[in-house]
Enzyme design. Sequence first.
Site, PDB file in Angstrom:
ATOM      1  N   GLU A  41       0.887  -1.171   0.000  1.00 15.27           N
ATOM      2  CA  GLU A  41       0.000   0.000   0.000  1.00 15.27           C
ATOM      3  C   GLU A  41       0.922   1.217   0.000  1.00 15.27           C
ATOM      4  O   GLU A  41       1.507   1.564   1.036  1.00 15.27           O
ATOM      5  CB  GLU A  41      -0.890  -0.031   1.244  1.00 15.27           C
ATOM      6  CG  GLU A  41      -1.828  -1.238   1.286  1.00 15.27           C
ATOM      7  CD  GLU A  41      -3.140  -0.998   0.541  1.00 15.27           C
ATOM      8  OE1 GLU A  41      -3.602   0.152   0.504  1.00 15.27           O
ATOM      9  OE2 GLU A  41      -3.695  -1.973  -0.009  1.00 15.27           O
ATOM     10  N   CYS A  73      -2.183   9.196   2.939  1.00 13.30           N
ATOM     11  CA  CYS A  73      -1.800   8.680   1.621  1.00 13.30           C
ATOM     12  C   CYS A  73      -2.842   8.946   0.538  1.00 13.30           C
ATOM     13  O   CYS A  73      -2.515   8.990  -0.637  1.00 13.30           O
ATOM     14  CB  CYS A  73      -1.496   7.191   1.709  1.00 13.30           C
ATOM     15  SG  CYS A  73      -2.781   6.257   2.547  1.00 13.30           S
TER      16      CYS A  73
END
Lengths: 470, 485
Positions: free
Chosen positions: A210, A244
Amino acid sequence: MDPLGDTLRRLREAFHAGRTRPAEFRAAQLQGLGRFLQENKQLLHDALAQDLHKSAFESEVSEVAISQGEVTLALRNLRAWMKDERVPKNLATQLDSAFIRKEPFGLVLIIAPWNYPLNLTLVPLVGALAAGNCVVLKPSEISKNVEKILAEVLPQYVDQSCFAVVLGGPQETGQLLEHRFDYIFFTGSPRVGKIVMTAAAKHLTPVTLELGGKNPCYVDDNCDPQTVANRVAWFRYFNAGQTCVAPDYVLCSPEMQERLLPALQSTITRFYGDDPQSSPNLGRIINQKQFQRLRALLGCGRVAIGGQSDESDRYIAPTVLVDVQEMEPVMQEEIFGPILPIVNVQSLDEAIEFINRREKPLALYAFSNSSQVGVVKRVLTQTSSGGFCGNDGFMHMTLASLPFGGVGASGMGRYHGKFSFDTFSHHRACLLRSPGMEKLNALRYPPQSPRRLRMLLVAMEAQGCSCTLL
Amino acid sequence: MELEVRRVRQAFLSGRSRPLRFRLQQLEALRRMVQEREKDILTAIAADLCKSEFNVYSQEVITVLGEIDFMLENLPEWVTAKPVKKNVLTMLDEAYIQPQPLGVVLIIGAWNYPFVLTIQPLIGAIAAGNAVIIKPSELSENTAKILAKLLPQYLDQDLYIVINGGVEETTELLKQRFDHIFYTGNTAVGKIVMEAAAKHLTPVTLELGGKSPCYIDKDCDLDIVCRRITWGKYMNCGQTCIAPDYILCEASLQNQIVWKIKETVKEFYGENIKESPDYERIINLRHFKRILSLLEGQKIAFGGETDEATRYIAPTVLTDVDPKTKVMQEEIFGPILPIVPVKNVDEAINFINEREKPLALYVFSHNHKLIKRMIDETSSGGVTGNDVIMHFTLNSFPFGGVGSSGMGAYHGKHSFDTFSHQRPCLLKSLKREGANKLRYPPNSQSKVDWGKFFLLKRFNKEKLGLLLLTFLGIVAAVLVKVKYY
């Protein structure tokens, strides 16, 4: 003496002994995680406040509640997820039993980041435990206070024969990665993602990465600037921009920019007051290194809003930059801070072209009035990204029925909800044939002949298969 | 090499490969290629593996045609967005998963089933809307040449290209950037592929191998068991990634097993096996010598004859095999079947678990509980109980390995999913901004409580219930606003 090696061996032995297989065991682990969250709520809030100056609201909503939600979801669905999945059969296998068995991989390594140190550690952990794996957790050493709780308090709530926390910085993580795991789940930067995948390749360990990138936010001329400003600002400055999936930069026309700027200023003032540094609702930058990096970015383009910083507090004001060039540092790296550059484009086509010239981001946003849904849909179909949200920020993350993950440089693999369980499971094809039906099988045995082949084609339901050999 | 890859990427960026109609057309063209040029394809593969054209057809071509038909039938449904269950915060929005192509896919084929192991992944990559670079195995030379010749005649020449070559060319190719790499082959090269992919953060599917164990229980019909094993083992002269690699059974069964396999071999291939059109040869001299060396020091129950000139190795069975010997250290990939005696099923399970996870696991027994135990207490890519190979043929199964036998899976829809990015999409409207006030700072304890409520409350009630909650949400927002402004 190799304490790490011993820990891993111990965990592997526990796995081979079958401890983590029964649903009861897994449910007990998940319940333990739930109690960990409930019984240490204040402790966790305090740690998050110390590490990132997170407000109670942010801690609750983006860390504790999300983690709790995943625990609850997994507990509720565990048995259903664990069940063997029957699959459709063909003529030759009609009388057989055909199913997919979900199996744990074995020893899973979870490497967690510092920006949402509780959420991004616990949510993958829920999936790994629910799937029946043993877990080694490597929390981020940068979010020191939460790291301490994860290392000292969390293990008390789970079965420690199947769970271990390993601490350390890049060097220790490197050593950890030399060992063999059956799955590695990494959240962090693309640069380190490559290191993790290279290490995993030596053992043929599957990975979920990720990562991140620059998440574009296209704002169409046809929308209400105040609504857009509210939404973009909230998602940009949440956790002081250290998210993010935060909108990284805005793409809009110069006209839209003119309308957006006062709206953004109004929003920022309403959210954080006239002196954002004294607002309890604005986070801080995690450490000096990140602070220095962000402060340097303030020199790019021209500061339209904000721009203040305070080194002793690791404070950076909610900032908007304009007149930004594509080659400037603020447009070359993921910002990961409370700075929002606005890049001008003349048209939707130019915006799409701009986006597609760059690496595929983790998230992509497009704002347009609902009657112009064509614009949003166009951006969606003509670009690629991990996930997409039209007319809002990272709300798509709150829906556990949507998979969460990147594509290209923003990552590989996905999780959340059932996707976590599936990610941490090997899907094993199982076909149990009856010892009978040998007559049908005989068609496949040598010696071959045209007649045999013809009958085989029929038995395999190979429609429209005309063979020149026949 | 770089230019070739760039050309393919440009073709992908043109967007040509995306529309459903185009993908269906390409798949139909592929189908036509297989049917119209069947003779050429069969001849090439037969030459590479000394295989009868019947066997090529039934082992490779049928699977390819079946896969294409399956795609043509289901693709229209697969490409559509799939709506997902929503929560309170998103109930008035559109939420769905949209499959999208990844971009440029690299498929590295294998030599043992050179056609199907290259074309079946290609079918999936095309179906998912990607551009593809195909690198067939150089060991199956004739097939590599025929693919390079035929594919451009039927498929879009810029989107799907064939690059042939050996280790050097493949290494060069792996330096380029792809959006997915699909590799079928051995473990050692699998690591090299994944390491090269890591440099570009390219996801990979690795279909590798291992030693697929085959446990034979006392309680079974040995006649049928041995026929099935013989079929799966000596098919393609043992050069099958999911062939039963070795047998585990109680010592008392060995002699019977040997006898029955011997009889079956005679039935399948005749007295003079060399003359049987259904018995293949080893792909090349290197593998021939490798397999031969596995026989050293072994007790050959029957078989063992070889002929280097034709790369012929007879169907062979070894008994009382010592697990420490060479034949039990590497994937055999040849017509040698070792039998390793074990005391009971417990020992068999331990034996299997001490080793790398195999691509396939086989267990033969009338005792359903025993089969269940085998599956429960071991791991492998896939399992077939009371037969061999067959789980490969059902495309509703994901076909792939685990651990050192591989990662990822394909066949049928699993191919489509492997070569797609399943993108989560949430479409909201710019209206109802009032409700959002709940999330905006300045924050308060009541906002925290409401936030938790909306996040954690799950919903499976009717629309009315949902509307009630939206109403409550707006009321809450208003109340908080009133309290604070």
